[in-house]
Design a protein around this motif. Structure first.
Motif, PDB file in Angstrom:
ATOM      1  N   PHE A 142       0.812  -1.225   0.000  1.00 25.72           N
ATOM      2  CA  PHE A 142       0.000   0.000   0.000  1.00 25.72           C
ATOM      3  C   PHE A 142       0.844   1.275   0.000  1.00 25.72           C
ATOM      4  N   GLU A 143       1.791   1.355   0.889  1.00 28.25           N
ATOM      5  CA  GLU A 143       2.562   2.598   1.051  1.00 28.25           C
ATOM      6  C   GLU A 143       3.376   2.933  -0.192  1.00 28.25           C
ATOM      7  N   SER A 144       4.103   1.948  -0.724  1.00 22.33           N
ATOM      8  CA  SER A 144       4.928   2.218  -1.903  1.00 22.33           C
ATOM      9  C   SER A 144       4.062   2.549  -3.124  1.00 22.33           C
ATOM     10  N   ALA A 145       2.914   1.861  -3.240  1.00 20.47           N
ATOM     11  CA  ALA A 145       2.009   2.134  -4.358  1.00 20.47           C
ATOM     12  C   ALA A 145       1.425   3.537  -4.246  1.00 20.47           C
ATOM     13  N   GLN A 146       1.122   3.967  -3.035  1.00 27.40           N
ATOM     14  CA  GLN A 146       0.600   5.313  -2.800  1.00 27.40           C
ATOM     15  C   GLN A 146       1.612   6.363  -3.269  1.00 27.40           C
ATOM     16  N   LYS A 147       2.873   6.176  -2.892  1.00 23.50           N
ATOM     17  CA  LYS A 147       3.916   7.126  -3.284  1.00 23.50           C
ATOM     18  C   LYS A 147       4.107   7.143  -4.796  1.00 23.50           C
ATOM     19  N   THR A 148       4.083   5.966  -5.402  1.00 21.75           N
ATOM     20  CA  THR A 148       4.253   5.887  -6.853  1.00 21.75           C
ATOM     21  C   THR A 148       3.111   6.585  -7.579  1.00 21.75           C
ATOM     22  N   SER A 149       1.885   6.378  -7.107  1.00 23.56           N
ATOM     23  CA  SER A 149       0.734   7.019  -7.749  1.00 23.56           C
ATOM     24  C   SER A 149       0.809   8.537  -7.629  1.00 23.56           C
ATOM     25  N   ASP A 150       1.322   9.029  -6.499  1.00 29.42           N
ATOM     26  CA  ASP A 150       1.450  10.474  -6.308  1.00 29.42           C
ATOM     27  C   ASP A 150       2.481  11.070  -7.266  1.00 29.42           C
ATOM     28  N   LEU A 171       3.481   9.766 -10.187  1.00 31.26           N
ATOM     29  CA  LEU A 171       2.949   9.684 -11.546  1.00 31.26           C
ATOM     30  C   LEU A 171       1.886  10.747 -11.798  1.00 31.26           C
ATOM     31  N   LEU A 172       1.090  11.037 -10.773  1.00 35.48           N
ATOM     32  CA  LEU A 172       0.095  12.100 -10.899  1.00 35.48           C
ATOM     33  C   LEU A 172       0.769  13.441 -11.158  1.00 35.48           C
ATOM     34  N   ASP A 173       1.797  13.749 -10.376  1.00 38.05           N
ATOM     35  CA  ASP A 173       2.504  15.018 -10.546  1.00 38.05           C
ATOM     36  C   ASP A 173       3.083  15.143 -11.952  1.00 38.05           C
ATOM     37  N   VAL A 174       3.640  14.058 -12.451  1.00 37.19           N
ATOM     38  CA  VAL A 174       4.227  14.075 -13.802  1.00 37.19           C
ATOM     39  C   VAL A 174       3.141  14.303 -14.849  1.00 37.19           C
ATOM     40  N   ALA A 175       2.035  13.577 -14.718  1.00 28.47           N
ATOM     41  CA  ALA A 175       0.941  13.692 -15.689  1.00 28.47           C
ATOM     42  C   ALA A 175       0.340  15.094 -15.698  1.00 28.47           C
ATOM     43  N   LEU A 176       0.210  15.690 -14.519  1.00 30.82           N
ATOM     44  CA  LEU A 176      -0.404  17.014 -14.418  1.00 30.82           C
ATOM     45  C   LEU A 176       0.342  18.069 -15.219  1.00 30.82           C
ATOM     46  N   VAL A 177       1.671  17.964 -15.276  1.00 31.48           N
ATOM     47  CA  VAL A 177       2.464  19.010 -15.935  1.00 31.48           C
ATOM     48  C   VAL A 177       2.785  18.698 -17.397  1.00 31.48           C
ATOM     49  N   THR A 178       2.302  17.577 -17.919  1.00 29.42           N
ATOM     50  CA  THR A 178       2.622  17.239 -19.312  1.00 29.42           C
ATOM     51  C   THR A 178       2.205  18.307 -20.325  1.00 29.42           C
ATOM     52  N   PRO A 179       1.107  19.062 -20.103  1.00 31.10           N
ATOM     53  CA  PRO A 179       0.758  20.104 -21.087  1.00 31.10           C
ATOM     54  C   PRO A 179       1.816  21.187 -21.262  1.00 31.10           C
ATOM     55  N   VAL A 180       2.777  21.262 -20.339  1.00 31.53           N
ATOM     56  CA  VAL A 180       3.866  22.240 -20.480  1.00 31.53           C
ATOM     57  C   VAL A 180       4.619  22.002 -21.785  1.00 31.53           C
ATOM     58  N   PHE A 181       4.659  20.757 -22.251  1.00 34.40           N
ATOM     59  CA  PHE A 181       5.364  20.443 -23.491  1.00 34.40           C
ATOM     60  C   PHE A 181       4.753  21.155 -24.690  1.00 34.40           C
ATOM     61  N   ALA A 228      -2.244   8.891 -24.744  1.00 34.20           N
ATOM     62  CA  ALA A 228      -2.669   9.758 -23.642  1.00 34.20           C
ATOM     63  C   ALA A 228      -3.296   8.967 -22.502  1.00 34.20           C
ATOM     64  N   ALA A 229      -3.805   7.779 -22.808  1.00 31.64           N
ATOM     65  CA  ALA A 229      -4.456   6.957 -21.779  1.00 31.64           C
ATOM     66  C   ALA A 229      -3.453   6.193 -20.913  1.00 31.64           C
ATOM     67  N   ILE A 230      -2.214   6.107 -21.365  1.00 33.35           N
ATOM     68  CA  ILE A 230      -1.222   5.304 -20.632  1.00 33.35           C
ATOM     69  C   ILE A 230      -0.867   5.885 -19.265  1.00 33.35           C
ATOM     70  N   PRO A 231      -0.489   7.177 -19.153  1.00 34.33           N
ATOM     71  CA  PRO A 231      -0.144   7.711 -17.821  1.00 34.33           C
ATOM     72  C   PRO A 231      -1.273   7.598 -16.805  1.00 34.33           C
ATOM     73  N   PRO A 232      -2.510   8.000 -17.132  1.00 38.29           N
ATOM     74  CA  PRO A 232      -3.571   7.844 -16.124  1.00 38.29           C
ATOM     75  C   PRO A 232      -3.886   6.385 -15.809  1.00 38.29           C
ATOM     76  N   SER A 233      -3.657   5.502 -16.765  1.00 40.50           N
ATOM     77  CA  SER A 233      -3.874   4.076 -16.496  1.00 40.50           C
ATOM     78  C   SER A 233      -2.861   3.569 -15.478  1.00 40.50           C
ATOM     79  N   LEU A 234      -1.633   4.034 -15.597  1.00 40.57           N
ATOM     80  CA  LEU A 234      -0.602   3.665 -14.622  1.00 40.57           C
ATOM     81  C   LEU A 234      -0.935   4.226 -13.243  1.00 40.57           C
ATOM     82  N   VAL A 235      -1.396   5.480 -13.226  1.00 42.39           N
ATOM     83  CA  VAL A 235      -1.810   6.081 -11.953  1.00 42.39           C
ATOM     84  C   VAL A 235      -2.926   5.242 -11.338  1.00 42.39           C
ATOM     85  N   GLY A 236      -3.900   4.872 -12.168  1.00 42.98           N
ATOM     86  CA  GLY A 236      -5.021   4.069 -11.692  1.00 42.98           C
ATOM     87  C   GLY A 236      -4.586   2.722 -11.162  1.00 42.98           C
ATOM     88  N   TYR A 237      -3.629   2.110 -11.843  1.00 40.27           N
ATOM     89  CA  TYR A 237      -3.127   0.799 -11.407  1.00 40.27           C
ATOM     90  C   TYR A 237      -2.549   0.878  -9.993  1.00 40.27           C
TER      91      TYR A 237
END
Length: 281
Positions: free
Chosen positions: A93-101, A103-113, A212-221
């Motif tokens: 649980f703990e490691s997955a929580q950190k990983t999801s956080d 990945l979320l941060d990375v996905a949020l800023v992708t429009p900067v590209f 585009a569906a890959i990053p949120p799918s990883l976050v969801g996983y």
């Protein structure tokens, strides 16, 4: 004035206007892809996000569960598609929580590209407005769902999790996955803007949206692995995020533009008229 004189007057008028029309077209940088109002669509979403800080705290309190609430839960009442998540290993649980956080941060800023593209960068105010509005809409849907639907998180059903860790704040707002939704809003927004500016259609467009569906799918996983959400929560979050990331720009898009517009008078065998040539996209 007879018909021939009227037609001749129109031809002369068009002949006088045409140079100004063409000059205005040549001087114009391009028709705008989106029509936005940055004076409204930037400050209002920003104010909403500031208020969201308190909204999340309020939602966590609203989604509290007591130990008595938890004891009434039975994993076997969960639908067969979602049920396995209630038995995931708490050690992850703990490691997955950190990983999801992360990945979320990375996905949020992708429009900067998008700002790396000169064609898009010049309209940065439009892009910023659309980005903020898309996420504001996503957040409105999230808060509405969180208050309307009280669904216990998978970990509250898990027999391997201590009772003391199942009770408390933020335990019954499983539906839907905000992490997945916010990630999808950003990545689908990125692809939507890019493909609109470069008029990408067909299979290539479909391929980009698939990516585009890959990053949120990883976050969801990893949200599943963290015991925070069921599969249906994650799928719903991805769909809502994708809808916000695509629909908000689409509603602002300038639907048509006229290219290669020409107005020409002509005379043939004593007849006169006007020739109009244009392509609408």
């Amino acid at each position: 004035m007879n018909t021939k004189e009227l037609m001749s007057s129109i031809i002369v008028l068009i002949s006088m206007i045409e140079p100004f029309v063409l000059k205005a077209q040549n001087d114009s940088t391009r028709f705008r892809v989106y029509k936005t109002n940055p004076k409204i669509e930037i400050p209002i979403p920003l104010a909403f996000f500031c208020g969201s800080y308190f909204g999340f705290k309020a939602l966590d309190k609203y989604a509290s569960m007591t130990e008595e609430d938890v004891l009434r839960l039975n994993p076997e009442t969960i639908n067969s598609f979602d049920r396995p998540v209630a038995y995931y290993n708490p050690a992850n649980f703990e490691s997955a929580q950190k990983t999801s956080d992360v990945l979320l941060d990375v996905a949020l800023v992708t429009p900067v590209f998008l700002l790396l593209d000169k064609k898009i960068r010049k309209d940065w105010k439009d892009i910023l407005s659309l980005f903020l509005v898309a996420h504001a809409v996503d957040n409105v849907i999230y808060f509405s769902s969180g208050t309307a639907v009280r669904r216990p998180r998978p970990l509250t059903y898990n027999p391997a999790v201590p009772l003391s860790e199942k009770a408390g704040e933020g335990k019954s707002n499983s539906f839907f996955s905000g992490h997945t939704s916010w990630s999808a809003t950003s990545t689908f927004f990125l692809v939507k803007i890019y493909t609109d500016y470069h008029q990408i259609r067909g299979f290539k467009r479909l391929l980009l949206f698939t990516g585009a569906a890959i990053p949120p799918s990883l976050v969801g996983y990893y949200r599943l692995e963290a015991g925070k959400h069921f599969k249906t929560d994650v799928i719903t979050g991805l769909l809502i995020g994708a809808l916000c990331g695509i629909t908000v720009p689409e509603l602002h898009r300038v639907k048509s533009k006229i290219e290669n517009f020409t107005v020409s008078p002509f005379m043939m065998q004593g007849a006169s008229g006007i020739s109009l040539t244009y392509i609408i996209k």
